[in-house]
Every structure is written in C-alpha cells, then in structure tokens.
Design an enzyme around this catalytic site. Structure first.
Site, PDB file in Angstrom:
ATOM      1  CE1 TYR A 137       1.082   2.412 -23.759  1.00  0.00           C
ATOM      2  CE2 TYR A 137       0.368   0.142 -24.050  1.00  0.00           C
ATOM      3  CZ  TYR A 137       1.330   1.050 -23.653  1.00  0.00           C
ATOM      4  OH  TYR A 137       2.523   0.611 -23.166  1.00  0.00           O
ATOM      5  CE  LYS A 165       1.254   3.845 -20.297  1.00  0.00           C
ATOM      6  NZ  LYS A 165       1.482   2.493 -19.765  1.00  0.00           N
TER       7      LYS A 165
END
Length: 297
Positions: A137, A165
């Site tokens: 992330y 992500k």
C-alpha cells in the site's frame, strides 16, 4: 477462497470508537455483517479509513480479531500492518496471521525518508514473516517514503507479494505498474482513482473507505466492469463520483463515520487529535448520499 484470486470491492473499514476511545466491537461486527450482506468481496481493517496511525497495539488486535470473527470465512480479511520499524511490522504481521487474517496490507510509516533499498527490505521482511499474501500500500500524499516503480518491480518478484494498492491520483502510474510487472502483481485502485478506468486498464477492483457507504452500488459497478459493459459502468461511475469527491474534501475517516452514522451505523468520532466533522461537512455528506440513493431524503 485463496486471497491470491481476489477481485472486487474490498472496503477499508472504519474503527468504531466509544466515547472514551475504546474499540466498539459490537458496532464493528454489525457493520461487517451489513457489508457482507451487501455483496462486498473482502474486508480490510486497519487501512487509512481505520485510523491505524491513531491506535495502540491492543486496539489494533481487537479490531483484527473482531473482523475475523465477524467475517467467519465468508470473505477474506486483509489486515493492515503499519510501522516505522521493521521489527514492529514483522510482529504485527505474525500476530494478525495468528488471529486468522487471510492476508496482510503492508504500509511503511516513515519519520525520516527511507531510500529504495530500505523500503524494499521493509516490505520483504513483512512478506517473509508469514505465509499470508501481501498487498503493498502506497499513499504518496501522506507518506515520507513512497513506493517507486523500481521498488514495486523488485518486490513483485517475491512469491508472497501479490497485490499493490496505489492511492495516488495518477492512474497512468497504475498502468505503468501493470506494464512494468508483467502480471506478477495485481493492481487495486483507491478512492482517489476513477475505478472504472482502473478496471479498464487491467485492475482487479478497489480497496476504499467510501465503499462502506455505497457497498451495493460499488458491487454493481464492479459487476458491470467485469462484464465489459463499459457504457453502463461509466454512467454509474459518473453518478458515484460525487461520493469520492466529497471525501477528498474532508478527513476521510471522519467523513466515512459521519456518513455511516446517518445510515444508522454509529461508529463514533475520529480518534483525537483528529477533529469531528462540522455540521456543514455532515450536511455535505448527507446531500451526496441522498443523491446516489444511499440515504433516504
């Protein structure tokens, strides 16, 4: 299901808090049940919307344990690991795996900037800590040390690192990741991206806090994208984009909690020192939710 096959809508859960700042487990369980009933494909506790930066270890443990119990194997739970020290991150990953999390969302917090070699070492250590698949992330708007394309490329060769992500606003960067890694790592969008566009270029879905407020609409959007019904998907995307825009204006956790309270899911206020939403901000959230059919007028 194997997390490695995951596609779809995975809400970033808020962390409900009582008036004295304790984790409100019953409220969290009720929200998880609602989201699963609405058709979401997974749950992510301790993401940005979950206010991980404002919770101590005991609170984080309670959150992960609660979500794992509420999910009861029906959807995968991808629990957030975030730390400035690699040792702490490794300990969190092992603990979340022991509590039953199906996957790990790995975040690097940094006070001083960390060079690529240190970033790669950090995420590699988290990926080595358990057998749970890892989602990288990166949120360059808030992090001191971003995941560069070179670092993502290097990490994509780790057998346990399966997704990334990216919470930048640069959709072209997502295409660059997909081209650079050649299928070794799947890409999930954030609420800062136009999710239909991300699906069109090869994304697998999105991990995002606003999906907590519009789960059924988000699932429908994903289904249209999966079916290649792009005209219908874009029509729905245009309607739902107002939700993304209102949350970009305010504190994300506070806005999500305000919206959920309007919908009958009281998750308390943001953890201090974050401010609670103002009446004007709450009204802006209300208007958007009414507009997209997520709240009765």
């Amino acid at each position: 299901m194997d997390v490695r096959d995951l596609r779809g809508v995975v809400p970033y859960l808020p962390t409900p808090l009582t008036a004295d700042g304790e984790v409100d487990a019953p409220a969290l369980s009720r929200l998880c049940e609602h989201l699963i009933d609405s058709g979401v494909h997974g749950l992510t506790p301790l993401g940005s919307t979950g206010e991980f930066a404002y919770l101590d270890l005991a609170a984080k443990e309670r959150v992960v344990a609660c979500v794992v119990e509420a999910a009861a194997g029906r959807v995968p739970v991808i629990a957030g690991v975030a730390a400035t020290a690699t040792k702490d991150a490794v300990a969190q990953a092992k603990r979340w795996a022991a509590l039953g999390a199906d996957g790990i969302l790995a975040v690097l917090e940094a006070y001083f900037p960390v060079p690529d070699a240190g970033v790669i070492d950090y995420f590699t250590a988290v990926a080595d800590a358990t057998d749970r698949p890892v989602t990288l992330y990166t949120n360059p708007n808030f992090q001191r040390s971003d995941l560069t394309l070179e670092a993502i490329d290097a990490l994509s060769h780790h057998p346990n690192i399966v997704f990334v992500k990216d919470a930048s606003t640069n959709t072209g960067r997502l295409l660059s990741i997909l081209e650079r890694t050649q299928g070794r790592i799947g890409v999930f969008a954030a609420s800062s991206h136009i999710t239909t566009a991300v699906m069109l270029i090869g994304g697998r879905g999105w991990l995002a806090g606003p999906s907590c407020l519009i789960p059924k609409q988000s699932v429908r959007l994903f289904e249209l994208c999966e079916a290649g019904r792009w005209d219908e998907a874009m029509a729905l995307q245009r309607e739902l984009w107002a939700v993304n825009q209102v949350f970009a204006r305010f504190n994300l956790a506070g806005a999500v909690k305000a919206g959920l309270r309007l919908q009958g899911f009281d998750c308390g206020d943001p953890a201090p020192p974050q401010p609670a939403p103002t009446p004007a901000q709450i009204e802006a959230v209300r208007e958007v939710l009414i507009r997209v059919g997520a709240l009765a007028a």
